[in-house]
Design an enzyme around this catalytic site. Sequence first.
Site, PDB file in Angstrom:
ATOM      1  NE  ARG A 175      -3.566   0.156   0.071  1.00 43.34           N
ATOM      2  CZ  ARG A 175      -4.441   0.058  -0.942  1.00 43.34           C
ATOM      3  NH1 ARG A 175      -4.686   1.094  -1.712  1.00 43.34           N
ATOM      4  NH2 ARG A 175      -5.045  -1.090  -1.194  1.00 43.34           N
ATOM      5  CG  ASN A 187      -4.979  -6.148   9.649  1.00 47.84           C
ATOM      6  OD1 ASN A 187      -5.101  -7.139   8.937  1.00 47.84           O
ATOM      7  ND2 ASN A 187      -5.138  -6.185  10.959  1.00 47.84           N
ATOM      8  CG  HIS A 220      -6.443  -0.710   2.741  1.00 49.54           C
ATOM      9  ND1 HIS A 220      -5.822   0.514   2.696  1.00 49.54           N
ATOM     10  CD2 HIS A 220      -7.251  -0.764   1.647  1.00 49.54           C
ATOM     11  CE1 HIS A 220      -6.259   1.176   1.633  1.00 49.54           C
ATOM     12  NE2 HIS A 220      -7.118   0.433   0.980  1.00 49.54           N
ATOM     13  CB  CYS A 221      -1.108  -1.922   5.525  1.00 52.99           C
ATOM     14  SG  CYS A 221      -2.089  -1.036   6.717  1.00 52.99           S
ATOM     15  CB  ILE A 222      -0.211  -6.486   3.101  1.00 48.93           C
ATOM     16  CG1 ILE A 222      -1.582  -7.180   3.184  1.00 48.93           C
ATOM     17  CG2 ILE A 222       0.413  -6.334   4.484  1.00 48.93           C
ATOM     18  CD1 ILE A 222      -1.496  -8.655   3.623  1.00 48.93           C
TER      19      ILE A 222
END
Length: 366
Positions: free
Chosen positions: A93, A352, A354-356
Amino acid sequence: MRILHSVPADDGFYMPAEFSPHYGCIMIFPHRRDSWQNGAYAARKAFAEVIGIISQTEKVTVCARYDDYDSARFMLPENVRVIEMESDDSWARDVAPTFVTNGKEIRGIDWGFNAWGGLEDGLYFPWDRDNKMARKLCDLLDVDTYDKRSFILEGGSIHSDGEGTIMTTESCLLSRGRNPDMTREQIEAELLRCLGAKKVLWLRRGIYNDETNEHVDNICAFTSPGEVVLSWTDDRSDPQYEMSASCLEYLESVTDARGRRITVHKLPLPAPVTVTEEECAGLDDMNGVPTRTPGERLAASYANFYISNGHVLVPQFGDKNDEKAIDILSGLFPTRKVVGVYARDILIGGGNIHCITQQIPAAGLR
Ligand code: KQY
């Protein structure tokens, strides 16, 4: 692939919403031993579950370091594209390009990346491998790249409704470790120019103890134009209460770029999630200093979900609110299957689902 120095908005490009159709998704195979416990084994399994679901309805490209390529290829489905690319950690992200489109083709924005605050309050050093990934990924996908390396920004710090509104947090975008020589007005203007938008919504805060200086993608997300979910607790003794309440008050007081009032759906938070002694023991030190301490509260939130073409992937923590979050999001995404993924092993790294992930919009790629 051309390196562009023009302005996306002037070229007719804008950032589409995540709920618009995707060509695919970029992810990075986890490896960093001071981020992911026990040589990243549990994290790899959690990433593989996420990849397995996303790859059912869009093309997933996974970047793996030379040393991890065989492990990634072995653990991931055949229809996933695994490519060898060096990285410092695994937060697509924030280090993959932000894609913009004119409806016919896509281009990538290569922001500057300094590990969430550089030498001021960044989370690791060096970060040069991460900083080079966006341009390499544009090359791989054969899309033109806007050179914005002089502006420090992570993808997790912005959300777009695709209709002219960008949402961010003051705590992150105005932090000293990013663009200290720019005023709030200059930062806002840069966002609008780069993302082809008309209005920026500035939430004051994010999630308590979020080590990214409180990225917006952990507290709030658009579910459609004019509608958001906001991470929420009713517990007034929790420091999160004031943080979420300030966002609610703000969102109820503003309109978006199209003049709509914002409908806010409260998304309950899980009870505070803290790191155990055993989990800390599984993490390597960073330059002799532990990266987590037993009892430390992690920035757990259901708002850190990923919207793929066919699913909404929602973090789960073994909490009584897990199911409630799925129910709320199912109501808001009626055309997608809303699925939970047990995400404690991703959360330990500091972010989490979304961040990956980083979506690649559909226009122009096959
Ligand atoms: O939440 C994110 N977008 C990234 C988190 C980075 C944490 C590094 N330990």
